[in-house]
Design a protein around this motif. Structure first.
Motif, PDB file in Angstrom:
ATOM      1  N   ALA A 167       0.826  -1.207   0.000  1.00  0.00           N
ATOM      2  CA  ALA A 167       0.000   0.000   0.000  1.00  0.00           C
ATOM      3  C   ALA A 167       0.858   1.255   0.000  1.00  0.00           C
ATOM      4  O   ALA A 167       0.481   2.279  -0.564  1.00  0.00           O
ATOM      5  CB  ALA A 167      -0.925  -0.014   1.215  1.00  0.00           C
ATOM      6  N   CYS A 168       2.038   1.180   0.632  1.00  0.00           N
ATOM      7  CA  CYS A 168       2.916   2.345   0.719  1.00  0.00           C
ATOM      8  C   CYS A 168       3.390   2.799  -0.656  1.00  0.00           C
ATOM      9  O   CYS A 168       3.546   4.000  -0.910  1.00  0.00           O
ATOM     10  CB  CYS A 168       4.097   2.050   1.629  1.00  0.00           C
ATOM     11  N   VAL A 169       3.612   1.851  -1.551  1.00  0.00           N
ATOM     12  CA  VAL A 169       4.036   2.190  -2.909  1.00  0.00           C
ATOM     13  C   VAL A 169       2.898   2.864  -3.668  1.00  0.00           C
ATOM     14  O   VAL A 169       3.097   3.835  -4.403  1.00  0.00           O
ATOM     15  CB  VAL A 169       4.506   0.934  -3.662  1.00  0.00           C
ATOM     16  N   GLN A 170       1.685   2.371  -3.462  1.00  0.00           N
ATOM     17  CA  GLN A 170       0.526   2.908  -4.175  1.00  0.00           C
ATOM     18  C   GLN A 170       0.242   4.360  -3.829  1.00  0.00           C
ATOM     19  O   GLN A 170      -0.191   5.136  -4.684  1.00  0.00           O
ATOM     20  CB  GLN A 170      -0.700   2.055  -3.864  1.00  0.00           C
ATOM     21  N   VAL A 171       0.484   4.738  -2.566  1.00  0.00           N
ATOM     22  CA  VAL A 171       0.109   6.100  -2.159  1.00  0.00           C
ATOM     23  C   VAL A 171       1.229   7.116  -2.313  1.00  0.00           C
ATOM     24  O   VAL A 171       0.983   8.322  -2.216  1.00  0.00           O
ATOM     25  CB  VAL A 171      -0.380   6.121  -0.695  1.00  0.00           C
ATOM     26  N   CYS A 172       2.463   6.684  -2.549  1.00  0.00           N
ATOM     27  CA  CYS A 172       3.570   7.636  -2.667  1.00  0.00           C
ATOM     28  C   CYS A 172       3.366   8.514  -3.904  1.00  0.00           C
ATOM     29  O   CYS A 172       3.317   8.002  -5.025  1.00  0.00           O
ATOM     30  CB  CYS A 172       4.910   6.904  -2.762  1.00  0.00           C
ATOM     31  N   PRO A 173       3.266   9.829  -3.751  1.00  0.00           N
ATOM     32  CA  PRO A 173       2.951  10.691  -4.893  1.00  0.00           C
ATOM     33  C   PRO A 173       4.123  10.981  -5.815  1.00  0.00           C
ATOM     34  O   PRO A 173       3.932  11.527  -6.893  1.00  0.00           O
ATOM     35  CB  PRO A 173       2.458  11.983  -4.222  1.00  0.00           C
ATOM     36  N   VAL A 174       5.337  10.625  -5.400  1.00  0.00           N
ATOM     37  CA  VAL A 174       6.512  10.988  -6.193  1.00  0.00           C
ATOM     38  C   VAL A 174       7.371   9.789  -6.591  1.00  0.00           C
ATOM     39  O   VAL A 174       8.441   9.960  -7.155  1.00  0.00           O
ATOM     40  CB  VAL A 174       7.381  12.019  -5.442  1.00  0.00           C
ATOM     41  N   GLY A 175       6.929   8.581  -6.288  1.00  0.00           N
ATOM     42  CA  GLY A 175       7.704   7.401  -6.656  1.00  0.00           C
ATOM     43  C   GLY A 175       8.928   7.172  -5.804  1.00  0.00           C
ATOM     44  O   GLY A 175       9.816   6.401  -6.186  1.00  0.00           O
ATOM     45  N   ALA A 176       9.003   7.816  -4.647  1.00  0.00           N
ATOM     46  CA  ALA A 176      10.164   7.624  -3.778  1.00  0.00           C
ATOM     47  C   ALA A 176      10.166   6.231  -3.167  1.00  0.00           C
ATOM     48  O   ALA A 176      11.223   5.648  -2.916  1.00  0.00           O
ATOM     49  CB  ALA A 176      10.183   8.681  -2.667  1.00  0.00           C
ATOM     50  N   THR A 177       8.982   5.688  -2.896  1.00  0.00           N
ATOM     51  CA  THR A 177       8.852   4.324  -2.402  1.00  0.00           C
ATOM     52  C   THR A 177       8.537   3.413  -3.575  1.00  0.00           C
ATOM     53  O   THR A 177       7.612   3.680  -4.341  1.00  0.00           O
ATOM     54  CB  THR A 177       7.723   4.228  -1.353  1.00  0.00           C
ATOM     55  N   TYR A 178       9.310   2.363  -3.743  1.00  0.00           N
ATOM     56  CA  TYR A 178       9.116   1.461  -4.872  1.00  0.00           C
ATOM     57  C   TYR A 178       9.480   0.040  -4.472  1.00  0.00           C
ATOM     58  O   TYR A 178      10.183  -0.190  -3.492  1.00  0.00           O
ATOM     59  CB  TYR A 178       9.960   1.896  -6.074  1.00  0.00           C
ATOM     60  N   LYS A 179       8.981  -0.901  -5.219  1.00  0.00           N
ATOM     61  CA  LYS A 179       9.222  -2.313  -4.946  1.00  0.00           C
ATOM     62  C   LYS A 179      10.251  -2.864  -5.922  1.00  0.00           C
ATOM     63  O   LYS A 179      10.090  -2.771  -7.146  1.00  0.00           O
ATOM     64  CB  LYS A 179       7.913  -3.103  -5.054  1.00  0.00           C
ATOM     65  N   GLY A 180      11.328  -3.430  -5.394  1.00  0.00           N
ATOM     66  CA  GLY A 180      12.364  -3.988  -6.236  1.00  0.00           C
ATOM     67  C   GLY A 180      11.955  -5.297  -6.876  1.00  0.00           C
ATOM     68  O   GLY A 180      11.015  -5.963  -6.431  1.00  0.00           O
ATOM     69  N   VAL A 181      12.655  -5.682  -7.905  1.00  0.00           N
ATOM     70  CA  VAL A 181      12.381  -6.927  -8.601  1.00  0.00           C
ATOM     71  C   VAL A 181      12.562  -8.128  -7.682  1.00  0.00           C
ATOM     72  O   VAL A 181      11.904  -9.155  -7.839  1.00  0.00           O
ATOM     73  CB  VAL A 181      13.302  -7.047  -9.837  1.00  0.00           C
ATOM     74  N   ASP A 182      13.429  -8.000  -6.685  1.00  0.00           N
ATOM     75  CA  ASP A 182      13.688  -9.099  -5.753  1.00  0.00           C
ATOM     76  C   ASP A 182      12.712  -9.127  -4.583  1.00  0.00           C
ATOM     77  O   ASP A 182      12.845  -9.918  -3.656  1.00  0.00           O
ATOM     78  CB  ASP A 182      15.120  -9.024  -5.225  1.00  0.00           C
ATOM     79  N   GLY A 183      11.705  -8.237  -4.607  1.00  0.00           N
ATOM     80  CA  GLY A 183      10.641  -8.265  -3.616  1.00  0.00           C
ATOM     81  C   GLY A 183      10.775  -7.309  -2.461  1.00  0.00           C
ATOM     82  O   GLY A 183       9.845  -7.170  -1.661  1.00  0.00           O
ATOM     83  N   VAL A 184      11.901  -6.626  -2.338  1.00  0.00           N
ATOM     84  CA  VAL A 184      12.111  -5.710  -1.218  1.00  0.00           C
ATOM     85  C   VAL A 184      11.574  -4.321  -1.568  1.00  0.00           C
ATOM     86  O   VAL A 184      11.853  -3.796  -2.641  1.00  0.00           O
ATOM     87  CB  VAL A 184      13.597  -5.615  -0.843  1.00  0.00           C
ATOM     88  N   VAL A 185      10.802  -3.741  -0.656  1.00  0.00           N
ATOM     89  CA  VAL A 185      10.278  -2.393  -0.843  1.00  0.00           C
ATOM     90  C   VAL A 185      11.304  -1.400  -0.310  1.00  0.00           C
ATOM     91  O   VAL A 185      11.719  -1.479   0.847  1.00  0.00           O
ATOM     92  CB  VAL A 185       8.930  -2.217  -0.107  1.00  0.00           C
ATOM     93  N   LEU A 186      11.713  -0.488  -1.157  1.00  0.00           N
ATOM     94  CA  LEU A 186      12.790   0.451  -0.833  1.00  0.00           C
ATOM     95  C   LEU A 186      12.297   1.892  -0.885  1.00  0.00           C
ATOM     96  O   LEU A 186      11.234   2.179  -1.442  1.00  0.00           O
ATOM     97  CB  LEU A 186      13.949   0.265  -1.814  1.00  0.00           C
TER      98      LEU A 186
END
Length: 280
Positions: free
Chosen positions: A160-179
Protein backbone atom coordinates in the motif's frame (compact mmCIF):
# COMPACT_ATOMS: atom_id res chain seq x y z
CA UNK A 1 8.05 42.51 9.25
CA UNK A 2 7.73 40.58 12.47
CA UNK A 3 10.06 37.65 13.12
CA UNK A 4 7.13 35.18 13.22
CA UNK A 5 5.89 36.35 9.83
CA UNK A 6 9.36 36.01 8.30
CA UNK A 7 9.68 32.47 9.65
CA UNK A 8 6.27 31.54 8.27
CA UNK A 9 7.17 32.97 4.86
CA UNK A 10 10.43 31.02 4.75
CA UNK A 11 8.62 27.82 5.72
CA UNK A 12 6.05 28.37 2.98
CA UNK A 13 8.74 28.99 0.38
CA UNK A 14 10.54 25.82 1.46
CA UNK A 15 7.34 23.82 1.11
CA UNK A 16 6.66 25.24 -2.36
CA UNK A 17 10.18 24.34 -3.44
CA UNK A 18 9.55 20.75 -2.31
CA UNK A 19 6.30 20.62 -4.24
CA UNK A 20 8.06 21.98 -7.29
CA UNK A 21 10.74 19.30 -7.06
CA UNK A 22 8.06 16.65 -6.59
CA UNK A 23 6.24 17.81 -9.71
CA UNK A 24 9.48 17.64 -11.66
CA UNK A 25 10.10 14.09 -10.44
CA UNK A 26 6.58 12.97 -11.38
CA UNK A 27 6.88 14.49 -14.84
CA UNK A 28 10.27 12.88 -15.40
CA UNK A 29 8.97 9.50 -14.28
CA UNK A 30 6.00 9.73 -16.61
CA UNK A 31 8.20 10.72 -19.54
CA UNK A 32 10.47 7.72 -19.10
CA UNK A 33 7.85 5.13 -18.22
CA UNK A 34 7.95 5.45 -14.41
CA UNK A 35 10.42 4.82 -11.65
CA UNK A 36 9.71 1.11 -11.42
CA UNK A 37 10.27 0.48 -15.11
CA UNK A 38 13.54 2.40 -14.86
CA UNK A 39 14.64 0.18 -12.02
CA UNK A 40 13.67 -2.95 -13.92
CA UNK A 41 15.67 -1.74 -16.90
CA UNK A 42 18.72 -1.45 -14.68
CA UNK A 43 18.47 -5.07 -13.67
CA UNK A 44 17.78 -6.33 -17.17
CA UNK A 45 21.38 -5.77 -18.22
CA UNK A 46 22.87 -7.35 -15.13
CA UNK A 47 24.74 -10.21 -16.72
CA UNK A 48 28.40 -9.46 -17.26
CA UNK A 49 28.32 -5.87 -16.06
CA UNK A 50 27.22 -3.55 -13.27
CA UNK A 51 23.84 -4.38 -11.76
CA UNK A 52 21.57 -2.72 -9.22
CA UNK A 53 22.58 -1.97 -6.53
CA UNK A 54 26.12 -3.34 -6.80
CA UNK A 55 28.23 -4.82 -9.56
CA UNK A 56 27.98 -8.33 -8.09
CA UNK A 57 24.22 -8.43 -7.47
CA UNK A 58 21.46 -9.26 -9.94
CA UNK A 59 18.07 -8.62 -8.40
CA UNK A 60 16.28 -10.59 -11.11
CA UNK A 61 17.71 -13.82 -9.65
CA UNK A 62 16.37 -13.49 -6.09
CA UNK A 63 13.08 -13.32 -4.21
CA UNK A 64 13.77 -12.62 -0.58
CA UNK A 65 11.51 -13.71 2.29
CA UNK A 66 11.63 -13.65 6.08
CA UNK A 67 10.51 -15.96 8.87
CA UNK A 68 9.83 -15.46 12.58
CA UNK A 69 9.54 -18.31 15.10
CA UNK A 70 7.73 -16.84 18.10
CA UNK A 71 8.20 -20.10 20.01
CA UNK A 72 11.94 -19.38 20.14
CA UNK A 73 12.09 -15.63 20.74
CA UNK A 74 13.21 -14.79 24.29
CA UNK A 75 12.65 -11.03 24.09
CA UNK A 76 16.31 -10.14 24.58
CA UNK A 77 15.96 -7.24 22.10
CA UNK A 78 19.48 -7.70 20.72
CA UNK A 79 17.89 -7.56 17.27
CA UNK A 80 16.46 -4.11 17.96
CA UNK A 81 19.76 -2.74 19.19
CA UNK A 82 21.69 -4.28 16.28
CA UNK A 83 19.24 -2.75 13.80
CA UNK A 84 19.68 0.68 15.37
CA UNK A 85 23.45 0.49 15.04
CA UNK A 86 23.51 -1.05 11.58
CA UNK A 87 21.00 1.31 9.96
CA UNK A 88 21.67 4.53 11.87
CA UNK A 89 18.15 4.60 13.29
CA UNK A 90 17.65 7.52 15.72
CA UNK A 91 18.43 6.53 19.29
CA UNK A 92 15.01 7.33 20.67
CA UNK A 93 12.40 5.11 22.25
CA UNK A 94 9.94 5.67 19.39
CA UNK A 95 11.92 5.16 16.17
CA UNK A 96 12.43 1.55 15.11
CA UNK A 97 12.88 -0.42 11.90
CA UNK A 98 12.16 -3.57 13.87
CA UNK A 99 10.59 -4.05 17.28
CA UNK A 100 9.41 -6.85 19.59
CA UNK A 101 6.02 -7.18 21.25
CA UNK A 102 5.31 -9.19 24.41
CA UNK A 103 1.95 -10.97 24.50
CA UNK A 104 0.80 -12.09 27.96
CA UNK A 105 -2.39 -13.95 28.90
CA UNK A 106 -3.23 -13.64 32.59
CA UNK A 107 -5.50 -16.03 34.43
CA UNK A 108 -9.12 -14.83 34.38
CA UNK A 109 -8.64 -12.37 31.49
CA UNK A 110 -10.00 -12.97 27.99
CA UNK A 111 -7.74 -10.54 26.16
CA UNK A 112 -3.95 -10.57 26.28
CA UNK A 113 -1.84 -7.69 27.50
CA UNK A 114 0.57 -6.49 24.83
CA UNK A 115 3.56 -4.21 25.28
CA UNK A 116 6.80 -3.47 23.46
CA UNK A 117 10.09 -1.74 24.15
CA UNK A 118 8.28 1.55 23.40
CA UNK A 119 6.11 1.17 26.51
CA UNK A 120 6.95 3.80 29.18
CA UNK A 121 7.50 1.15 31.87
CA UNK A 122 9.95 -0.70 29.64
CA UNK A 123 11.70 2.52 28.69
CA UNK A 124 12.23 3.26 32.38
CA UNK A 125 13.57 -0.25 32.93
CA UNK A 126 16.15 0.13 30.15
CA UNK A 127 17.47 3.42 31.47
CA UNK A 128 18.94 4.27 28.06
CA UNK A 129 17.79 5.44 24.64
CA UNK A 130 20.24 3.03 23.04
CA UNK A 131 19.42 -0.09 25.04
CA UNK A 132 16.08 -1.82 25.48
CA UNK A 133 14.55 -4.13 28.07
CA UNK A 134 11.23 -5.65 29.04
CA UNK A 135 10.38 -4.75 32.63
CA UNK A 136 9.49 -7.65 34.91
CA UNK A 137 5.98 -6.31 35.44
CA UNK A 138 4.34 -9.73 35.71
CA UNK A 139 6.37 -11.04 38.64
CA UNK A 140 3.95 -12.84 40.95
CA UNK A 141 1.06 -12.72 38.44
CA UNK A 142 -0.72 -15.86 37.31
CA UNK A 143 0.38 -16.10 33.68
CA UNK A 144 -1.40 -18.68 31.53
CA UNK A 145 0.61 -18.06 28.37
CA UNK A 146 3.22 -15.58 27.17
CA UNK A 147 5.37 -15.17 24.08
CA UNK A 148 7.37 -12.54 22.17
CA UNK A 149 6.66 -11.46 18.59
CA UNK A 150 9.36 -9.72 16.52
CA UNK A 151 7.91 -7.33 13.95
CA UNK A 152 9.33 -5.48 10.96
CA UNK A 153 8.45 -4.38 7.44
CA UNK A 154 6.61 -7.19 5.65
CA UNK A 155 7.96 -6.23 2.18
CA UNK A 156 4.48 -6.82 0.79
CA UNK A 157 3.76 -8.27 -2.63
CA UNK A 158 1.13 -5.55 -3.11
CA UNK A 159 2.46 -2.75 -0.88
CA UNK A 160 0.00 0.00 0.00
CA UNK A 161 2.92 2.34 0.72
CA UNK A 162 4.04 2.19 -2.91
CA UNK A 163 0.53 2.91 -4.17
CA UNK A 164 0.11 6.10 -2.16
CA UNK A 165 3.57 7.64 -2.67
CA UNK A 166 2.95 10.69 -4.89
CA UNK A 167 6.51 10.99 -6.19
CA UNK A 168 7.70 7.40 -6.66
CA UNK A 169 10.16 7.62 -3.78
CA UNK A 170 8.85 4.32 -2.40
CA UNK A 171 9.12 1.46 -4.87
CA UNK A 172 9.22 -2.31 -4.95
CA UNK A 173 12.36 -3.99 -6.24
CA UNK A 174 12.38 -6.93 -8.60
CA UNK A 175 13.69 -9.10 -5.75
CA UNK A 176 10.64 -8.27 -3.62
CA UNK A 177 12.11 -5.71 -1.22
CA UNK A 178 10.28 -2.39 -0.84
CA UNK A 179 12.79 0.45 -0.83
CA UNK A 180 12.78 4.22 -0.36
CA UNK A 181 14.81 6.64 -2.46
CA UNK A 182 15.36 9.40 0.08
CA UNK A 183 16.48 11.83 -2.63
CA UNK A 184 12.89 11.99 -3.84
CA UNK A 185 10.97 11.62 -0.56
CA UNK A 186 9.13 14.89 0.21
CA UNK A 187 8.13 13.86 3.74
CA UNK A 188 4.38 13.84 3.09
CA UNK A 189 4.03 10.75 5.35
CA UNK A 190 1.30 9.18 3.20
CA UNK A 191 3.23 5.92 3.27
CA UNK A 192 3.43 6.01 7.08
CA UNK A 193 -0.35 6.29 7.26
CA UNK A 194 -0.97 3.67 4.57
CA UNK A 195 1.10 0.86 6.12
CA UNK A 196 -1.30 -1.49 7.95
CA UNK A 197 1.56 -2.89 10.04
CA UNK A 198 2.89 0.34 11.53
CA UNK A 199 6.29 -0.49 10.07
CA UNK A 200 7.17 3.01 8.88
CA UNK A 201 8.21 6.10 10.79
CA UNK A 202 9.08 9.68 9.98
CA UNK A 203 12.63 10.78 10.74
CA UNK A 204 12.36 14.36 11.99
CA UNK A 205 16.12 14.89 11.72
CA UNK A 206 16.28 14.08 8.00
CA UNK A 207 12.73 15.03 6.99
CA UNK A 208 12.01 11.72 5.23
CA UNK A 209 10.13 8.51 5.90
CA UNK A 210 12.07 5.40 6.86
CA UNK A 211 11.54 1.69 7.46
CA UNK A 212 13.16 -1.74 7.50
CA UNK A 213 14.74 -2.86 4.23
CA UNK A 214 15.88 -6.27 5.52
CA UNK A 215 19.34 -4.64 5.58
CA UNK A 216 19.39 -4.37 1.80
CA UNK A 217 22.97 -3.15 1.81
CA UNK A 218 23.93 -6.44 3.48
CA UNK A 219 21.77 -9.03 1.71
CA UNK A 220 22.86 -7.82 -1.72
CA UNK A 221 26.41 -8.71 -0.68
CA UNK A 222 25.54 -12.20 0.51
CA UNK A 223 25.21 -11.29 4.19
CA UNK A 224 22.31 -11.76 6.60
CA UNK A 225 20.22 -8.88 7.98
CA UNK A 226 21.76 -7.58 11.19
CA UNK A 227 18.77 -8.68 13.28
CA UNK A 228 19.05 -12.25 11.96
CA UNK A 229 22.79 -12.39 12.53
CA UNK A 230 22.64 -11.39 16.20
CA UNK A 231 19.62 -13.47 17.27
CA UNK A 232 21.02 -15.95 19.85
CA UNK A 233 18.18 -18.48 19.48
CA UNK A 234 17.51 -18.53 15.72
CA UNK A 235 14.06 -16.97 16.04
CA UNK A 236 14.61 -14.93 12.88
CA UNK A 237 15.10 -16.66 9.54
CA UNK A 238 16.00 -15.09 6.20
CA UNK A 239 16.76 -16.33 2.73
CA UNK A 240 15.99 -16.60 -0.96
CA UNK A 241 12.59 -18.15 -1.63
CA UNK A 242 13.75 -19.11 -5.12
CA UNK A 243 16.24 -21.51 -3.57
CA UNK A 244 14.33 -24.60 -2.41
CA UNK A 245 17.03 -25.43 0.14
CA UNK A 246 17.48 -21.94 1.59
CA UNK A 247 16.72 -21.42 5.30
CA UNK A 248 13.50 -19.54 4.54
CA UNK A 249 12.24 -22.12 2.04
CA UNK A 250 12.81 -24.89 4.57
CA UNK A 251 11.18 -22.80 7.30
CA UNK A 252 8.02 -22.26 5.23
CA UNK A 253 7.89 -25.86 4.00
CA UNK A 254 8.46 -27.50 7.37
CA UNK A 255 6.18 -25.34 9.51
CA UNK A 256 2.58 -24.27 9.63
CA UNK A 257 3.20 -20.61 8.89
CA UNK A 258 0.89 -17.63 8.78
CA UNK A 259 1.13 -13.95 7.87
CA UNK A 260 -0.18 -10.86 9.61
CA UNK A 261 -3.42 -9.23 8.44
CA UNK A 262 -3.91 -11.32 5.30
CA UNK A 263 -7.33 -9.67 4.86
CA UNK A 264 -5.64 -6.42 3.76
CA UNK A 265 -4.61 -8.00 0.45
CA UNK A 266 -1.08 -6.63 0.80
CA UNK A 267 0.50 -10.07 0.51
CA UNK A 268 3.11 -9.87 3.30
CA UNK A 269 6.34 -11.82 2.93
CA UNK A 270 7.15 -12.28 6.61
CA UNK A 271 6.00 -15.73 7.77
CA UNK A 272 5.23 -16.48 11.41
CA UNK A 273 5.17 -19.60 13.57
CA UNK A 274 3.78 -19.74 17.09
CA UNK A 275 1.44 -16.73 17.16
CA UNK A 276 -2.32 -16.55 17.69
CA UNK A 277 -5.20 -14.35 16.54
CA UNK A 278 -4.32 -11.64 19.08
CA UNK A 279 -1.23 -10.80 17.02
CA UNK A 280 -1.93 -8.51 14.09
Amino acid sequence: MKREAISALRARRGFLRKIGRAATVVAAAAATGGALRQAAAKSGAAAGRASFPTADYDWTKHRWAYGVDATKCIGCLRCVEACKRENDVPLTAHHFRTWVERVVYLEGEDQPRIDSQQDPVNIAASGSEGEYRFANRYAGAKVEKAFFVPKLCNQCTHPACVQVCPVGATYKGVDGVVLIDHKYCIGCRYCVQACPYGARFFNEATGVSDKCTWCYHRITKGLQPACVEVCPVGARVFGDARDAQSPISLFIRNNRVQVLKPETGNGPNVYYVGIDKAVN
